[in-house]
Design an enzyme around this catalytic site. Sequence first.
Site, PDB file in Angstrom:
ATOM      1  CB  VAL A 162      53.322  27.463  36.295  1.00 43.77           C
ATOM      2  CG1 VAL A 162      52.470  27.468  35.076  1.00 43.77           C
ATOM      3  CG2 VAL A 162      54.614  28.122  36.000  1.00 43.77           C
ATOM      4  CB  CYS A 163      49.222  25.868  37.177  1.00 46.58           C
ATOM      5  SG  CYS A 163      47.464  25.105  36.965  1.00 46.58           S
ATOM      6  CB  ALA A 164      48.043  23.752  41.283  1.00 51.08           C
ATOM      7  CB  THR A 208      46.088  29.829  40.883  1.00 49.95           C
ATOM      8  OG1 THR A 208      46.503  28.426  40.600  1.00 49.95           O
ATOM      9  CG2 THR A 208      44.631  29.857  41.496  1.00 49.95           C
TER      10      THR A 208
END
Length: 319
Positions: free
Chosen positions: A105-107, A125
């Site tokens: 998730v994300c970074a 991302t």
Amino acid sequence: MSLVVFVLLPGVHLLDVAGPAQVFSTAADFGQPYRIEYVAERERVPSAQGLPLIARTGWPELSGDDLIVVPGWRTRTLGGGPALGHAGSEWLRGHHATGGTVASVCAGAEALGRAGLLDGRRCTTHHDHQDELAARHPRALVVRDVLFTADDRVVTSAGIASGIDLALHLLAVRHGPALAAQVARDMVVYARRNGHEPQSSAMLRHRSHLDDAVHRVQDLIDGRFTEPLPLARLAAGAGVSERTLTRLFHRATGGLTPLRYQQTLRVERAEHLIGHGATVESAARQVGFEDARMLRRLRTRTPREKAGEPSRRPTPADG
């Protein structure tokens, strides 16, 4: 029992963890065999929002049915943020090599990139980090403006709340869209899909409303769409009259009747069976039609109608 392991790095975003964890926890409440664990290189992990988290240390042994999720963390740059150590990266690679799924998730995509899992694969991302992710991992195929990507058991999502979309997608792949829709409803979220891709199922496509009576009827139809389901039986299950159910269903689903919704599920399932080698006649019988004539007729509808969007306003007589 499938294990879902969240890998926590310092500065982790709480929603990156809590959103997907809630999805799998809710699936477990509905009887699916999921157990959740949290691991980190240190027992105490500070979060970006100030709440410290406690995790086990050490990397557990996993099977191919287990899932690793790497939530994102607060950072201005991916290169300047926390990094998973060599042992953790080897663990990620080893799990994927033995047939397991790894998600971020994300970074968290940066941890997958450092482990070499993004090379030659589609990924995404948070929009603030997409350019840097592409620069740091030039062999990765960074996709912009999507909620999540899935490529060869490497699943990545955009920022923060998109982790819920990623987890619902994984449930739909593993257990079918009915469970994903049920979990999304229980969490009071809309099971979104990527904007450039068609919705995978009417079970998800028509669940963005908050009408509990209609959801109860959809739950019944989703689980038994191959059976005859008279409108009177559906209305009794919702605790409303037939006329009221037709009106509520039409409003909540953007123009469908219960019958049209059931037919849409049957046609989608039949299309899947035909695509895997079944004859039209066999597929028709398996999804509940008495013969192939009705299936053939429904398959010739316009693309709008086949997507479950009627071209006229239905009446109660439609069922």
